[in-house]
Design a protein around this motif. Structure first.
Motif, short mmCIF file in Angstrom:
data_model
loop_
_atom_site.label_atom_id
_atom_site.label_comp_id
_atom_site.label_asym_id
_atom_site.label_seq_id
_atom_site.Cartn_x
_atom_site.Cartn_y
_atom_site.Cartn_z
N ASN A 63 2.22 -1.34 5.70
CA ASN A 63 1.40 -1.63 4.54
C ASN A 63 0.17 -0.72 4.55
O ASN A 63 0.28 0.49 4.40
N ALA A 64 -1.03 -1.25 4.78
CA ALA A 64 -2.25 -0.45 4.72
C ALA A 64 -2.61 0.21 6.04
O ALA A 64 -3.67 0.84 6.14
N TRP A 72 0.97 5.32 0.40
CA TRP A 72 0.20 6.44 0.93
C TRP A 72 0.48 7.74 0.20
O TRP A 72 -0.10 8.78 0.53
N PRO A 92 -8.04 0.06 -2.31
CA PRO A 92 -6.86 0.72 -2.88
C PRO A 92 -6.82 2.23 -2.70
O PRO A 92 -5.75 2.80 -2.58
N GLY A 105 -6.19 1.69 5.23
CA GLY A 105 -6.67 1.66 3.86
C GLY A 105 -7.44 0.38 3.60
O GLY A 105 -6.84 -0.68 3.45
N TYR A 156 -2.64 1.99 -6.57
CA TYR A 156 -2.61 1.24 -5.31
C TYR A 156 -1.24 1.28 -4.66
O TYR A 156 -1.09 1.48 -3.48
N SER A 187 -9.70 5.09 2.71
CA SER A 187 -9.17 4.78 4.04
C SER A 187 -10.10 5.36 5.10
O SER A 187 -10.83 6.32 4.86
N TYR A 202 0.85 -1.19 0.00
CA TYR A 202 0.00 0.00 0.00
C TYR A 202 0.88 1.24 0.00
O TYR A 202 1.81 1.36 0.80
#
Length: 251
Positions: free
Chosen positions: A140-141, A41, A190, A187, A243, A193, A39
């Motif tokens: 990551n997310a 940002w 993709p 998130g 993404y 969030s 992910y």
């Protein structure tokens, strides 16, 4: 006997040739490592927020010599709703950003004055703005961040006649101060969030001058208001962009 000897020789020869042929065969290549998306940002984003806030106000009246006489403090909580826009840039797992946020607020409190119970004071905050920088750490997310910068509030201060509720004097003001905050964002798609954020606004002191004919206020030329605000909001953001960048997993 000769036939048995010939058979034995052939079996020995085949046993010697077999390993040599196996050694000459190509080794099968291992399957390629899977590509796992990370992910990202980085990018511009826009979103909305809503939640709860508490306004803490203390009022002091000042006489002509500048001596402050406390009129009391009071807290009042209420709802906030608004939006934000900003930009983030990710380097490795560190995320840096700038953001502007604006919220409508309904934070009004009123109390009887400690100086004269026939008078009451009322403070109301109807708008909050934040202009902040961010620094965060991403898994990551998932993103954890801290923020800080400037804050602005739209306020109105009123002096009321307690028995009737009549407004004797009022002053509106836009106040600037500082803010620090902390938040967590995840998130879940993709580009979308969701997050939770806490902010504390330090608005300092603000003096207001009045021209009031009421004799109960004749001894005071102005007042001083101290304000702090706490906010907890749920946020949804849409980030413009792809993404993320694929990386090769290592085993």
């Amino acid at each position: 006997m000769k036939r048995l000897l010939l058979t034995t020789v052939c079996l020995v020869a085949l046993g010697a040739v077999g390993p040599a042929m196996a050694a000459d065969m190509a080794v099968k290549a291992p399957p390629p490592a899977p590509i796992i998306p990370i992910y990202n940002w980085t990018g511009f984003y826009i979103g909305g927020n809503g939640g709860w806030a508490q306004n803490h106000n203390c009022v002091d009246f000042l006489d002509a010599a500048g001596v402050a006489v406390a009129s009391g403090c009071r807290d009042r909580s209420g709802g906030v709703i608004g939006g934000q826009l900003g930009y983030r840039w990710q380097a490795s797992q560190w995320v840096f950003g700038l953001e502007a946020q604006g919220d409508w607020a309904d934070l009004s409190n009123q109390r009887v004055s400690l100086i004269d119970p026939t008078l009451s004071t009322r403070t109301k905050t109807s708008g909050i703005g934040l202009f902040t920088g961010q620094i965060g750490y991403a898994w990551n997310a998932s993103l954890f961040y801290v923020k800080g910068g400037a804050a602005v509030t739209d306020n109105r201060f009123s002096i009321l006649d307690t028995p009737s509720g009549t407004e004797l004097a009022a002053q509106s003001a836009t106040r600037w101060g500082g803010v620090i905050g902390v938040g967590f964002e995840y998130g879940f798609t993709p580009n979308w969030s969701v997050g939770l954020e806490y902010d504390h606004l330090f608005m300092g002191h603000r003096n207001n001058s009045f021209t009031v004919a009421d004799p109960r206020l004749a001894a005071f030329v102005n007042d001083r208001i101290t304000q702090d605000v706490d906010m907890v909001t749920v946020r949804f953001n849409y980030r413009f962009g792809s993404y993320g960048s694929p990386v090769i997993a290592k085993y």
